[in-house]
Structures are given as structure tokens and as C-alpha cells.
Write a protein that holds these residues in place. Sequence first.
Motif, short mmCIF file in Angstrom:
data_model
loop_
_atom_site.label_atom_id
_atom_site.label_comp_id
_atom_site.label_asym_id
_atom_site.label_seq_id
_atom_site.Cartn_x
_atom_site.Cartn_y
_atom_site.Cartn_z
N GLY A 48 0.69 -1.22 0.09
CA GLY A 48 -0.06 0.20 -0.10
C GLY A 48 0.74 1.25 -0.09
N GLN A 49 0.11 2.41 -0.20
CA GLN A 49 0.56 3.68 -0.44
C GLN A 49 -0.22 4.61 0.49
OE1 GLN A 49 1.97 7.02 -0.93
NE2 GLN A 49 0.82 7.32 -2.48
N ALA A 50 0.41 5.40 1.56
CA ALA A 50 -0.36 6.24 2.37
C ALA A 50 -1.13 5.56 3.27
CB ALA A 50 -0.57 7.30 1.52
N PHE A 51 -1.12 4.61 4.00
CA PHE A 51 -1.76 4.07 4.83
C PHE A 51 -1.39 4.72 6.44
CE2 PHE A 51 -2.16 -0.28 2.77
CZ PHE A 51 -3.00 0.09 1.87
N TRP A 52 -2.43 5.50 6.95
CA TRP A 52 -2.05 6.23 8.38
C TRP A 52 -2.95 5.62 9.48
CZ3 TRP A 52 -0.45 11.96 7.30
CH2 TRP A 52 0.57 12.19 6.50
N GLN A 53 -2.42 5.49 10.37
CA GLN A 53 -3.30 5.19 11.66
C GLN A 53 -4.22 3.99 11.58
OE1 GLN A 53 -3.32 8.79 11.12
NE2 GLN A 53 -1.08 9.06 12.04
#
Length: 580
Positions: free
Chosen positions: A343-348
Motif C-alpha cells: 500500500g501507499q499512504a496508510f496512516w493510523q
Amino acid sequence: MNNESRICQNCKTQFVIEPDDFSFYEKMQVPAPTFCPSCRSQRRSAIRNESSLYKRPCDSCKENIISMYHADAPFPVYCQKCWWGDGWDAIKYGREYDFNRSFFEQFRDLQRVVPAIALVNNPAQNVRSEYSNYVLQNKDCYLLFGSHYNENCAYCWYGVRDKECLDVLEVTESELVYEGNFVGASYNCAFVEYVFDSRDCFFSYDLRGCNNCFLSYNLRSKNYCILNEEYSKEEYFKKIAEFNIGSFASLGLLKKKFSELKKQALRRSSYQKNSVGCIGDDMRESKNIRHGFRVELSEDCAYCYPKITAAYNSMDISKIGYDRSEFCYEVISCTALNNSKFGQAFWQSHDLEYGHYNFSCGNLFGCISMKHKEYCILNRQYSKAEYFTLLSKITEQMKSFPYIDKKGRVYHYGEFFPIELSPFGYNESTAPDAYPLSKDEAVANGYPWRDPDVREFQKQTYSIPDNIKDVKDDILEVVLSCGECKKNYRIANMELQFYRRVKLPIPRLCFKCRHFQRMNHRNPLKLWHRQCVCDYTVRKNSTKHPHHPEGRCANEFETSYASERPEVVYCETCYQAEVV
């Protein structure tokens, strides 16, 4: 399990999968990769655009904005305020999974309709810092990239907890640093590399605990040094005044002298500070890292390229930080992430697979631009039981029905996104930082490419004074022309005030070209096996080293300095014996 050699299906070189790798793949329930570590890193980097920015309208509020997506992007783009707002929901773009088509084809179709965020920058978490990308908790900052918890900074890449820093790369917990490259806990320094816990140092390499050093290298706890020679305080400042660093002409000569001076410096085989059991380069406060570059506060990770912070039990990760992430595989641009992959830009978030820009989510597969969602596939909502049943069927289908790209490379379940699915041209992404390609090379590999917009750049008519003391406020109103790429740029007011405060001249290059120059001073993300070059018959050391009192040191190591490079590269033991 034993070592297993394979041929990368992209670059055709041989790579080795080690027993620890197989153990990790088993834990993450993924097959072993078919691409080598470098090609895996390249694919991740090609899907992230940090600083290729464009003016365009927001497709929601119609306001003109700055975006990492060009105006001709084949999907809607929302400004930060609209994207984070409650006026839309990505769930409405959900669709059923089609078992007659490959997953990556269906993901590409979804990508073409779901609104993308213009810049990864939440206005609620960043104060007056709109024009920055992949950032958290900044205040009064301008054009920061991958940087967090900073104040009054500009043109910074991967800076953390800095104040009033400009044109820096990987500078942390520092103040008033200009043109710093891998610097920590330092104050009022300019044109410095590998400098820590120091202040008032200029044109210096590899210092620690130093004050007032100029054109110096390999020093520890020294004061008032010029060319590694110590002076009295009065003599030091008298000599420093003669260099006239406020003059652009004088600065150019000093930069050339610094470049030559660095060739005399001893290089340690691998920069590691308070790190144990690590193989790679530029590591701090880390343990058991294999093939890692620019890693800090991390443990039990492998193939980390680059800028990794607070990662644990993970492999094949890039641009991870600043909050703890664990059990991650083949992800980029993530923070506070657990048990997730591809993935790309998985936050919290936790338990995410194959997606872009998902925040505060859990148990998603193939989703884009989701916030506070759970149990979704291709942006469609399911019950918990339905989700896991369908997920199992999809992963099996991906194994028997792979995606095949234009060059015949095969992508089963367990492989990261093909570069040809990147929403950015190869040259727009972060990939060229470590894996530069010409347009012809990129196109031959089947990678997307964006030609620059055809436009007339303004010719510079304003004559920049040589010395900063002669620069007037009218420079804020004029258009300048970069001496390298010829593109136009301007001087911002906060930038001008900074130059005046630190008494340095106006730069003649745009901020992107200045960044490329700093990047060129960093070693490649690659390791070579070498022997220590410490040899009493060749180089005069300051003392006899106990482990080899005569002849050449027998120690061998992995280093990011290629064998043919001219630098003097010592093993850690010899380096510590000389640099104390």
C-alpha cells in the motif's frame, strides 16, 4: 529453510532469499517475491510523488490549488479542505469484485473515479503550512516534504522537530541550519554533512559535539577550528571574517574548497549511531536491520530503503514514520500502521492490503481514499463475515489470474503495484532519487513518463547583488531564473529574512535543483563487500591500531562506498582509533 537464489523478472539479476525472509513471508501469509530488493524498492518509489507540484483547480470547490497531480489527471482531485471534509464519501464509488478480470485492472478502474487528495497534508494538523506534502504537525512552513513537527522551515526533506531551517535533507531537532545533509541536534550551521550536537559550524563534514568549526572534518568535541587547526577565540573570528560568506562569489569558492576538503576525510564503512546488529548505512538508534538505509528508532527489519522511523518486524518498506509501525510488508508513505501490506499512504490503520490513501481504517482490500472505514473491498462495504470470505476467494483468484504488464512481467498476489499503474510519470515520482532513468530508458521499461509543459520561462532581468547586505526588499517582487534548469523561481519573504539573519547570499538555483545537489552528496542505496583500506605503508595514521599494529587491516565489511571510489574507507575499529 536455506538460502534460495532467484532471478529477478525485471532486471534479470540474481538475488538471494534468506531463511529469515522466508520466515517473515510465512508470518505475513505472502509468497516469496519474484523481483529483487532494488526493483521492489523502485516500484514503491515510483508510486510516490513528493515535490513535482502543479497549479490546478480543485474538482470539488473549483478553487485554484497546488497539487501533486497535474490538471490532466484522469480522475478528480480535491484540495485538502474538501478531501478531509464531510461533503463526500469514498464508499459511494464501491463496486463488486469481478472474478473474470485481474485485480490490478479493477483497481486501475477504481482509481480513475475516486477523488484523490491534492497534497497529503491535513489542515487540521498543520498550521499555515498548506504547500507541503506528506507532512504532519507543522507550523508556518513552506514546501516541506516528508517532514513533521517543524516550525518556520522551508524547502526541507525529511526534517523532524526543526525550527527555522532552510534547504536541508534529513535534519532533526535542529535550529537555524542551512544546506544541512544528515544533521542532528545542531544550531546555526550551514553547508554541513554528518554533523551532530554542534553549533556555529560551517563547511564541515563528520563533526560531533563541536562549536565554531570552519572547513573542518572528522572532529570530536573541538572548538574554534579552521581546516582542523585550533585557534584562540579571537583569532578564529578574525580569520572567519576574511572569508566573507555573505558574498555569492566568495561562497562559490568556499563550496569548491569544501568539496576538495571532504576527499581528505576518513569515511567509516557504515554510519551507525547507537545501533546493534545492523547492515546498511545511515542508521541511528536501531537494532537488527538488514539492508537498511537511513533508518532510525527501528528494530528487526530488512530491505528498508529509505527514511524509516519507528518500524518493527517489517520488510520492504519505504518512507515510514514517525509513529510506530509493525508487521508491514511492501508499503510506502505509512505511519502508525500494523499488519498491512502492498500500500501507499496508510496512516493510523491496521490490516490493510493493496490500496492508496487510507486513513484510520482497518480490514480493507483494494481501497482508495477511505477514512474511518472497515471491512471494505474495492471501496464497497461488507459485513465482517462477508469480507473475510470474499478476501480469501480474491487472493486465490490473484494467484491463478495474474496481471501481466506491457513488458510481460507477471504480478500474482504478493507483488506490489506495477509501475505502469502509478498515477505519476516516472520522472515525477521519488524513484529517480535512487534509480535515475532517462525518458528513453523509462519508456523502454514500460514506465509512464510526463513531458514538461510547453511554456515560455521569463528571462531574468533583475541583477542579484553579490552580497546579502546589499539585497533590497524589491527582490520579493521579481522573477528569477534557475542557473541549472532555467525554470523561474521567486524568493519568499521568510526566505529573505532567513538569509539576512544568517548572513548568506541569495541562491541562484531553484529549490528543486538545490535539493538534487544535496541528494548527489549521498551514497547510493546499495552495498559492496570490501576490505578496510587502513594500511601503514600507504597512509600515516595517528596511532598504531591494536588489532593490526602493522600492514593492512584484515577487517571486511559491507559498505555503500563502491570499490572504485577514491574515498578512504576504514572499518569501524580503525575509524574509531583515528577519529576520537
